[in-house]
Design a protein around this motif. Structure first.
Motif, PDB file in Angstrom:
ATOM      1  N   LEU A 237      16.844 -48.865 -26.057  1.00 14.22           N
ATOM      2  CA  LEU A 237      17.412 -49.841 -26.999  1.00 14.22           C
ATOM      3  C   LEU A 237      18.565 -50.608 -26.347  1.00 14.22           C
ATOM      4  CD1 LEU A 237      17.544 -47.826 -30.362  1.00 14.22           C
ATOM      5  CD2 LEU A 237      16.140 -49.834 -29.872  1.00 14.22           C
ATOM      6  N   SER A 238      19.404 -49.892 -25.593  1.00  9.33           N
ATOM      7  CA  SER A 238      20.526 -50.558 -24.916  1.00  9.33           C
ATOM      8  C   SER A 238      20.024 -51.583 -23.910  1.00  9.33           C
ATOM      9  CB  SER A 238      21.404 -49.537 -24.191  1.00  9.33           C
ATOM     10  OG  SER A 238      21.897 -48.600 -25.108  1.00  9.33           O
ATOM     11  N   LEU A 239      19.011 -51.172 -23.140  1.00 11.04           N
ATOM     12  CA  LEU A 239      18.473 -52.091 -22.128  1.00 11.04           C
ATOM     13  C   LEU A 239      17.909 -53.343 -22.790  1.00 11.04           C
ATOM     14  CD1 LEU A 239      16.568 -49.843 -19.557  1.00 11.04           C
ATOM     15  CD2 LEU A 239      18.766 -50.987 -19.280  1.00 11.04           C
ATOM     16  N   VAL A 240      17.230 -53.160 -23.920  1.00  6.72           N
ATOM     17  CA  VAL A 240      16.545 -54.286 -24.562  1.00  6.72           C
ATOM     18  C   VAL A 240      17.519 -55.134 -25.372  1.00  6.72           C
ATOM     19  CG1 VAL A 240      14.767 -54.931 -26.226  1.00  6.72           C
ATOM     20  CG2 VAL A 240      14.347 -53.060 -24.623  1.00  6.72           C
ATOM     21  N   TYR A 241      18.390 -54.462 -26.141  1.00  2.00           N
ATOM     22  CA  TYR A 241      19.159 -55.199 -27.134  1.00  2.00           C
ATOM     23  C   TYR A 241      20.601 -55.491 -26.745  1.00  2.00           C
ATOM     24  CZ  TYR A 241      15.331 -54.742 -30.366  1.00  2.00           C
ATOM     25  OH  TYR A 241      14.112 -54.853 -30.959  1.00  2.00           O
TER      26      TYR A 241
ATOM     27  N   LEU B 121      25.024 -43.652 -25.824  1.00  2.00           N
ATOM     28  CA  LEU B 121      24.060 -44.735 -25.636  1.00  2.00           C
ATOM     29  C   LEU B 121      23.752 -45.423 -26.964  1.00  2.00           C
ATOM     30  CD1 LEU B 121      21.785 -42.992 -23.025  1.00  2.00           C
ATOM     31  CD2 LEU B 121      23.255 -44.970 -22.629  1.00  2.00           C
ATOM     32  N   LEU B 122      23.729 -44.629 -28.065  1.00  2.00           N
ATOM     33  CA  LEU B 122      23.535 -45.244 -29.379  1.00  2.00           C
ATOM     34  C   LEU B 122      24.685 -46.196 -29.698  1.00  2.00           C
ATOM     35  CD1 LEU B 122      22.104 -42.494 -31.726  1.00  2.00           C
ATOM     36  CD2 LEU B 122      21.264 -44.836 -31.453  1.00  2.00           C
TER      37      LEU B 122
ATOM     38  N   THR C 238      18.335 -39.759 -26.716  1.00  2.00           N
ATOM     39  CA  THR C 238      18.963 -40.246 -25.482  1.00  2.00           C
ATOM     40  C   THR C 238      18.072 -41.291 -24.825  1.00  2.00           C
ATOM     41  OG1 THR C 238      19.975 -38.073 -25.199  1.00  2.00           O
ATOM     42  CG2 THR C 238      19.980 -39.521 -23.279  1.00  2.00           C
ATOM     43  N   VAL C 239      16.783 -40.967 -24.726  1.00  2.00           N
ATOM     44  CA  VAL C 239      15.846 -41.899 -24.094  1.00  2.00           C
ATOM     45  C   VAL C 239      15.724 -43.174 -24.935  1.00  2.00           C
ATOM     46  CG1 VAL C 239      13.444 -42.237 -23.396  1.00  2.00           C
ATOM     47  CG2 VAL C 239      14.576 -40.041 -22.965  1.00  2.00           C
TER      48      VAL C 239
END
Lengths: 285, 312
Positions: A272-276, A176-177, A266-267
């Motif tokens: 961050l993925s959802l936002v950026y 996810l990172l 992870t959270v």
């Protein structure tokens, strides 16, 4: 994407959507795997690099690490955990950040966005590929370590259960990172240059190449902010006797902190993925 | 009368202070093939990408298949097909695998065989995408846009990079697609392509739709002045020209007559030549402005007007 099912009468019912996501995630995973194993240079470097590391390390540093009461572990035994953890970061973070940036530059993401494919299925396919390649890579490292360099593998289910959860949360957080990190990559051709520095730096300060106790405290502090150090620590618990934790990790393994930090990342990486995360190339709006 | 496939009113798109699309109105009825023409940077791609759901608009109304494209969900996306300009990354996969994979995204895809045949990829179905030529990759793009059996298809410069034979074949694919009452919005730089495919064309310049019409009539083309030309040699060069309903613009040696009545002009010329003992007039031709001539004139007029406005 605006979720606006309420005003559309032709939208599929909720259950159908979930079945659709599962079906297409499996389809995406199949395509990812197929594209992976048909690209020999990718397969070669994904699996060869960690093998090279293990061989070079175990050959060059053939010493032992001594404990307080005269116990000792060989270097290969000590470093195998770090190799697995670094391998996970390479097949998840590095590889996902690079390939997703390239696919965005090449217009694949735009093309997929114009189809009914659920966006989550694209990411699930990516993470599934990263999980499978990470597992194969870890198995290769352990096999070579055990067969050629006398690395002792734990017996009994408990260490392997710990290995599994550290591995899975490690893969999840670093994958996810990698997805979130693509926000910093303007173009596929610059991906490698932007992805490598944090990976290399963290490898050095997280105890992958050095005994963790030899790293200066302020660098340890930096390392402890990121997942790699905690993954290394978690895997060391599996492969090393408890006295190693005295020197390296302040007396105990602190597995609850390993779990907490990896889950927190992870959270955080998911948010961050959802936002950026940007589905479009920079400049496309 | 069914709802139009595309309906836009007062569409605008601003990037900072630059307005890429400044107030476009357009209705495309279901079943029509509409070609959007315009120079690079005129707002063609921006307009189309707003309709495809890729970009948000700054102002105005848009309906694509009855849905606001900014809110198009999976059900809406399964009803449209998009053929994009750039090719994706499918190098390691075969043509058949890529098409079958995209087919799996749609609720009612066309049969694989039919798509491969329509796109003319029978010979290449087992080939890895890496080995395809530019034109063949473009055909894969076309196949991926069609595979979901959409009601409306967006074709962004569909035949750029095709050889002439492949272009004809691609046009056949598009015609076959439209035969079943489907709608096409096409952008192109090739006037012959617009002329072959489109029911109507629209010319967009500096973010505004300056002219819409059939390829035959746009810009007053059908009623436009024709040119009658011939080479005046021998006795034709020395004898005075006959009375003709038109204006002699040049010649000899190449005589060009601009006329609204080309048939009467040609009759006069034939009678004149016969009276001089010439039965075959060298290089005699009647031409009307091509779509390209009209297009270039419209763009020139518009940019002149814009310059004047800017100076005033």
């Amino acid at each position: 994407m605006t979720a606006d099912n309420a005003i559309r009468t032709d939208a599929a019912p909720r259950g159908g959507n979930i079945r659709q996501v599962i079906r297409l995630s499996i389809a995406r995973t199949g395509m990812e795997l197929r594209a992976f194993y048909r690209t020999p240079e990718l397969v070669f470097f994904t699996f060869l690099l960690p093998v090279l590391f293990v061989v070079i390390f175990s050959t060059v540093f053939s010493g032992v690490i001594r404990g307080p009461a005269g116990e000792s572990v060989g270097f290969p035994q000590y470093f195998v955990a770090g190799m697995i953890a670094a391998g996970v970061v390479s097949t998840t973070f590095t590889s996902l950040a690079t390939t997703i940036s390239i696919e965005r530059s090449e217009g694949l993401l735009k093309r997929l966005a114009g189809t009914p494919l659920p966006r989550s299925s694209y990411f699930i396919g990516k993470v599934a590929l990263a999980t499978i390649t990470s597992a194969i890579q870890a198995a290769i490292i352990l096999a070579i370590g055990a067969l050629l360099y006398g690395v002792e593998l734990p017996t009994g289910p408990v260490p392997w259960l710990v290995f599994t959860w550290v591995f899975l949360i490690g893969v999840a957080s670093c994958s996810l990172l990698g997805v979130a990190y693509t926000r910093l990559i303007p173009d596929g051709s610059s991906a490698t240059a932007i992805v490598q520095p944090p990976y290399l730096t963290l490898q050095f300060i997280s105890g992958v190449f050095f005994q963790y106790s030899e790293i200066p405290p302020w660098l340890k502090f930096v390392a402890s902010l990121f997942p790699l150090k905690w993954m290394v620590q978690g895997f060391r618990y599996v492969f090393l006797p408890d006295w190693v934790a005295v020197d390296d990790y302040g007396g105990e393994w602190h597995m609850e902190r390993v779990a907490a930090v990896l889950v927190a990342w992870t959270v955080a990486a998911f948010v961050l993925s959802l936002v950026y995360f940007r589905w479009e190339r920079p400049g496309d709006r | 009368m069914p709802d139009p496939a595309i309906e836009i009113r007062g569409l605008r798109k601003r990037y900072g202070t630059f307005e890429a699309v400044s107030g476009v109105d357009l209705t495309i009825p279901t079943g029509e093939v509409f070609a959007l023409l315009g120079p690079n940077g005129a707002g063609k791609t921006t307009t189309v990408e707003i309709l495809e759901g890729y970009r948000d608009r700054s102002a105005g109304e848009a309906r694509v298949l009855g849905v606001d494209p900014a809110r198009g969900d999976a059900a809406w996306k399964s009803r449209i097909g998009i053929v994009l300009q750039s090719t994706g990354v499918f190098d390691a996969l075969t043509v058949e695998e890529v098409i079958a994979h995209f087919a799996s995204f749609y609720p009612r895809p066309l049969p694989l065989e039919r798509v491969i045949t329509m796109a003319g990829l029978e010979e290449k179905r087992q080939a890895r995408c890496k080995s395809l030529s530019g034109g063949q990759k473009r055909r894969v793009d076309l196949a991926l846009g069609l595979v979901g059996d959409p009601e409306l298809i967006f074709l962004d410069e569909p035949t750029t990079g095709f050889d002439p034979a492949a272009r004809r074949q691609a046009w056949e694919v598009v015609r076959e697609f439209t035969r079943t009452g489907k709608t096409v919005l096409l952008t192109t730089h090739y006037m012959d392509e617009a002329e072959h495919l489109a029911d109507r064309v629209g010319v967009i310049v500096a973010g505004q739709l300056i002219e819409v019409g059939t390829p035959r009539e746009i810009g007053g083309r059908a009623a436009a002045v024709a040119h009658v030309r011939f080479r005046a040699e021998g006795t034709l060069a020395t004898a005075p020209l006959p009375a003709m309903p038109g204006r002699v613009e040049s010649g000899p040696p190449i005589v060009a007559v601009a006329t609204g009545e080309p048939t009467a002009t040609v009759s006069a010329l034939i009678a004149w030549a016969a009276s001089l003992g010439v039965s075959e007039i060298p290089e005699l031709s009647v031409t009307r402005p091509s779509l390209e001539d009209v297009y270039l004139r419209l763009i020139e007029e518009h940019s002149d007007a814009a310059t004047r406005e800017g100076a005033a």
